[in-house]
Design an enzyme around this catalytic site. Sequence first.
Site, PDB file in Angstrom:
ATOM      1  N   ARG A  49       0.843  -1.213   0.000  1.00 13.57           N
ATOM      2  CA  ARG A  49       0.000   0.000   0.000  1.00 13.57           C
ATOM      3  C   ARG A  49       0.869   1.252   0.000  1.00 13.57           C
ATOM      4  O   ARG A  49       0.573   2.234  -0.666  1.00 13.57           O
ATOM      5  CB  ARG A  49      -0.956   0.024   1.201  1.00 13.57           C
ATOM      6  N   TYR A 101     -15.115  17.044 -15.806  1.00 12.18           N
ATOM      7  CA  TYR A 101     -15.560  15.646 -15.789  1.00 12.18           C
ATOM      8  C   TYR A 101     -16.677  15.463 -14.753  1.00 12.18           C
ATOM      9  O   TYR A 101     -16.551  15.924 -13.610  1.00 12.18           O
ATOM     10  CB  TYR A 101     -14.359  14.753 -15.466  1.00 12.18           C
ATOM     11  N   ASP A 174      -6.517  18.693 -14.712  1.00 10.70           N
ATOM     12  CA  ASP A 174      -6.832  17.335 -15.129  1.00 10.70           C
ATOM     13  C   ASP A 174      -6.422  17.234 -16.601  1.00 10.70           C
ATOM     14  O   ASP A 174      -7.068  17.804 -17.485  1.00 10.70           O
ATOM     15  CB  ASP A 174      -8.331  17.063 -14.940  1.00 10.70           C
TER      16      ASP A 174
HETATM   17  C1  LIG Z   1     -12.410   9.220 -16.851  1.00  5.69           C
HETATM   18  C2  LIG Z   1     -12.017  10.532 -16.313  1.00  5.69           C
HETATM   19  C3  LIG Z   1     -11.802  10.737 -14.940  1.00  5.69           C
HETATM   20  C4  LIG Z   1     -12.044   9.643 -13.926  1.00  5.69           C
HETATM   21  O1  LIG Z   1     -11.193   8.559 -14.096  1.00  5.69           O
HETATM   22  P1  LIG Z   1     -11.565   7.041 -13.691  1.00  5.69           P
HETATM   23  O2  LIG Z   1     -10.344   6.305 -14.092  1.00  5.69           O
HETATM   24  O3  LIG Z   1     -12.803   6.654 -14.428  1.00  5.69           O
HETATM   25  O4  LIG Z   1     -11.801   7.038 -12.201  1.00  5.69           O
HETATM   26  C5  LIG Z   1     -11.390  11.992 -14.518  1.00  5.69           C
HETATM   27  N1  LIG Z   1     -11.212  13.002 -15.398  1.00  5.69           N
HETATM   28  C6  LIG Z   1     -11.404  12.850 -16.716  1.00  5.69           C
HETATM   29  C7  LIG Z   1     -11.185  14.006 -17.639  1.00  5.69           C
HETATM   30  C8  LIG Z   1     -11.820  11.619 -17.221  1.00  5.69           C
HETATM   31  O5  LIG Z   1     -12.031  11.485 -18.541  1.00  5.69           O
END
Ligand SMILES: *Cc1c(COP(=O)(O)O)cnc(C)c1O
Length: 387
Positions: A49, A101, A174
């Site tokens: 972990r 998202y 992101d």
């Molecule tokens: C898919 C996505 C997420 C979340 O990711 P997961 O792997 O599904 O938990 C976050 N931000 C963006 C822009 C995404 O496309």
Amino acid sequence: MKQTRFKTTAVHRGVSKDKAYNSVITPLYPSSTFRFKKIGETAGYDYTRSGNPTRSALCENLAALENGQAGYATATGMAAVTAVLHLLKQGDHVIAGNDIYGGTYRLLDTVFRNLGIETDFVDMRHPENVTAALKQETRLIWIETPSNPLMNIVDIREVCRSVKQTSDALICVDNTFPSPYLQQPLELGAHLVVHSTTKYINGHSDVVGGAVITGTQELGDRIAFTINALGIAQAPFDSWLVLRGVKTLALRMEQHQKNARALAEFLSRHPAVQKVYYPGLESHPGHETAGSQMKGFGGMLSFDLDPRRCDMDRLFEALTLYALAESLGGVESLIEAPWHMSHLSMSEEAREAAGISPFNIRVSLGIEDTDDLIADMEQALKAASLL
Ligand SMILES: *Cc1c(COP(=O)(O)O)cnc(C)c1O
């Protein structure tokens, strides 16, 4: 290791560390625990972990690809978002894009709001909306660009510059949609980058995973703490798969975006299509900004179908090369209707406010042959025609 260019870094960074047999690829260490030599002395790892050699190889690779100081791999993309949000405490304020998202929107708007952390969602296409929303308590700015599904572009440089004039809030991007191959937010002024590695970085639709990359080691240590404390690090096998996938990221992105451009141009000329959202088109309002901060325009697009000319359900049925599925960034092309599928976690009002139409269709272009993809779309639009 000395500085290398992106494609070389993707293949080499973090790998080739097997001292036992000189294996060329990174070995998979599924062991949950590691023997101590004596009390207080390990060979570098004690418990999976907290740390694992396979995962470490991936972390080093991803940090290098984003030009960051430290990288961490998490169980999912949402786990990466969660790790960053746990830098906050009750009373803190967040400013996020209003078209981020859906899962991130939901997390901020429910779980973290209930914990006493308020978020203002603003239209970040206009950086002055961010500075106008700044408060004494603002501790985090959350940027996503290009956004989903309308491919809105946020000027990362300008948001970072203007926020930093009056605030020491952390700025997180992101970077899932462009991937580090096309956009490197730390270079543009952000403090942190998160990824859903589920998408382009792994690229083969066979893992869910996430990553956080930081511009400083100090911030990295704080992220490492939250990931370990929350127990949301990525499993060794999943880390191993993502490390396998990332090596071809650059080559895949080139084909993804070649296909996206071709489809965007084809759809722009099609009478059954009202509007195409692709930052690579000169008609896209974010075209110039995208060009100034991205090395290419990416493999995602969306378009508004004219419901009087074409039936959406029949279109999906008639396509043979585009699977009707959520998610994105894999080698195979996927298609979906955000209003009815990927964006259901947003309220109807929020979807409307973000400008998403019930007839908006999002496409994640795979790496198939460009002409095959165009021909399939052409025949399906014809088969679904209402005229
Ligand atoms: C898919 C996505 C997420 C979340 O990711 P997961 O792997 O599904 O938990 C976050 N931000 C963006 C822009 C995404 O496309």
